[in-house]
Design an enzyme around this catalytic site. Structure first.
Site, mmCIF file in Angstrom:
data_model
loop_
_atom_site.group_PDB
_atom_site.id
_atom_site.type_symbol
_atom_site.label_atom_id
_atom_site.label_comp_id
_atom_site.label_asym_id
_atom_site.label_seq_id
_atom_site.Cartn_x
_atom_site.Cartn_y
_atom_site.Cartn_z
ATOM 1 N N ASP A 91 0.857 -1.171 0.000
ATOM 2 C CA ASP A 91 0.000 0.000 0.000
ATOM 3 C C ASP A 91 0.898 1.227 0.000
ATOM 4 O OD1 ASP A 91 -0.515 1.866 1.912
ATOM 5 O OD2 ASP A 91 -1.668 0.574 3.224
ATOM 6 N N ASP A 273 -8.730 -5.969 2.914
ATOM 7 C CA ASP A 273 -7.616 -6.127 3.863
ATOM 8 C C ASP A 273 -8.016 -5.423 5.143
ATOM 9 O OD1 ASP A 273 -5.628 -3.546 4.520
ATOM 10 O OD2 ASP A 273 -6.999 -3.241 2.853
ATOM 11 N N CYS A 311 -13.546 -25.563 13.202
ATOM 12 C CA CYS A 311 -12.379 -24.927 12.579
ATOM 13 C C CYS A 311 -11.204 -25.906 12.507
ATOM 14 C CB CYS A 311 -11.987 -23.689 13.391
ATOM 15 S SG CYS A 311 -10.527 -22.847 12.790
ATOM 16 N N CYS A 313 -7.973 -24.806 11.941
ATOM 17 C CA CYS A 313 -6.722 -24.051 12.069
ATOM 18 C C CYS A 313 -5.780 -24.764 13.038
ATOM 19 C CB CYS A 313 -7.006 -22.622 12.543
ATOM 20 S SG CYS A 313 -7.226 -22.463 14.336
ATOM 21 N N CYS A 316 -7.061 -24.653 16.729
ATOM 22 C CA CYS A 316 -8.247 -25.469 17.032
ATOM 23 C C CYS A 316 -7.975 -26.963 16.909
ATOM 24 C CB CYS A 316 -9.405 -25.059 16.127
ATOM 25 S SG CYS A 316 -10.068 -23.427 16.544
ATOM 26 N N HIS A 342 -5.615 -18.441 14.330
ATOM 27 C CA HIS A 342 -7.034 -18.802 14.262
ATOM 28 C C HIS A 342 -7.834 -17.755 13.491
ATOM 29 C CE1 HIS A 342 -11.104 -20.006 15.221
ATOM 30 N NE2 HIS A 342 -11.313 -18.734 15.513
#
Length: 378
Positions: A91, A273, A311, A313, A316, A342
């Site tokens: 950016d 974002d 989940c 991830c 998890c 997560h």
């Protein structure tokens, strides 16, 4: 130039893919924000691969200040520097100049300001921003624009839009020059323009129509999510969207919550974002498919279940809420790290489910199911 292909559409919601020099991006997409070439919370680019991140976003201003864009260029560009072979968006630094610089003077040539780190005087204009981003060799560079406060006086916003347009012409010319140099690392660097205009619909539309003529690689809606109400933001997206090229990606900068994303996809946005999922995670505030939780709450003291049983991830799959809560209380850095993993996994999975819903023609029912759940505190 990147090639954007529309694969499916439901109402204004779009499912597409964007081909870049560093791989094809499936849209809608959430870009995982690593401001200084690292996700805050101890998350590496290897972790980003594991949690299905498609695009990493880093910041021109921060990397220019430290370690220096020249150093990153000498080390082969940002992809080599932090070991990531997928797309990177940088950016332009415009927002940081707006948000961090207490002392700044905006002139036609660019912005004079003091570094937030050591007070050193810095000048940044369209050419400087393009040169820094070319040194970083990101996949997509953002145009240098003026980010204004909401609300701001109409006449100031109008003049600011006109200046941002003039700056955009300079960005495009400078990028074309840089991409033609033999020493440039990424000679296929792409440029996205940024729509401004505060909360004035007529200025937003006029500015979008003007910058669309430049035939850039993509277009962003900037200057929102800076304190105005969500409804104001949706009103501006509704006003601008019909004037955005249909064959280019559309990026809503700095947004947002899962509900913001559901709403903006509904209105035709492709790229997102936000630092919020990682920032929230570092304080134990987590997103789940049943709503939001704070893992530090007393009720999780003996809870041996994962943050979200639905989940997959790394946190998890391997740890309980009781353990993660303990890590925070013991001030172990593993706690925030697991929570950042997560939340980012959740966001990347949310985007995958949105894409699946658009592919299957059921986005409206997906939106209706989750628009109230995902913003609720459990």
């Amino acid at each position: 130039m990147g090639k954007f292909t529309l694969l499916a559409q439901e109402g204004r919601a779009r499912r597409g893919q964007f081909e870049t020099p560093h791989g094809t991006i499936q849209t809608p997409v959430f870009m995982n924000v690593g401001t200084s070439a690292a996700i805050k919370g101890g998350v590496s680019t290897m972790d980003l691969q594991e949690i299905n991140c498609q695009v990493e976003l880093s910041n021109t201003y921060h990397l220019h200040i430290r370690p220096g864009d020249g150093l990153i260029r000498d080390l082969g560009g940002i992809h080599k520097f932090f070991n990531w072979d997928k797309p990177v968006l940088t950016d332009s630094g415009g927002f940081q100049v707006y948000s961090l610089a207490k002392l700044r003077r905006i002139k036609e040539e660019g912005v004079y300001f003091a570094s937030h780190m050591d007070g050193k005087k810095i000048f940044m204009g369209p050419e400087e921003s393009m040169q820094i981003q070319s040194n970083l060799a990101s996949t997509i560079a953002m145009a240098f624009d003026e980010c204004i406060e909401n609300p701001a006086p109409y006449n100031y916003v109008k003049k600011s839009c006109e200046r941002t347009t003039r700056w955009l012409h300079r960005c495009k010319a400078e990028m074309e020059r840089l991409n033609s140099l033999p020493s440039t690392i990424n000679k296929e660097q792409m440029l996205f323009g940024i729509n401004q205009g505060g909360t004035y619909e007529d200025l937003r539309i006029a500015h979008m129509q003007e910058i669309a003529k430049l035939d850039l690689d993509g277009y962003a809606i900037g200057g929102l999510a800076v304190g105005e109400e969500a409804e104001e933001m949706y009103r501006i997206i509704d006003a601008v969207e019909p004037h955005m090229p249909t064959d280019k990606p559309r990026y809503l900068m700095g947004v947002g919550t899962p509900c913001n994303i559901l709403e903006a996809v509904y209105r035709g946005v492709d790229f997102f974002d936000c630092v919020m999922p990682s920032r929230n995670a570092r304080h134990g505030n987590l997103f789940t498919w049943k709503g939001k939780i704070n893992v530090m709450n007393e009720k999780y003291l003996l809870d041996d279940t994962p943050i979200d049983p639905d989940c997959q991830c790394p946190a998890c799959r391997n740890y309980s809420k009781a353990y993660i809560r303990h890590l925070f209380k013991a001030r172990e850095v593993l706690g925030p790290r697991l929570c950042v993993l997560h939340n980012l996994y959740f966001y990347n999975e949310l985007m995958q489910k949105i894409r699946d819903a658009l592919d299957g023609g059921y986005y409206t029912s997906f939106y209706n199911k989750y628009i109230n759940i995902l913003g609720e505190k459990i």
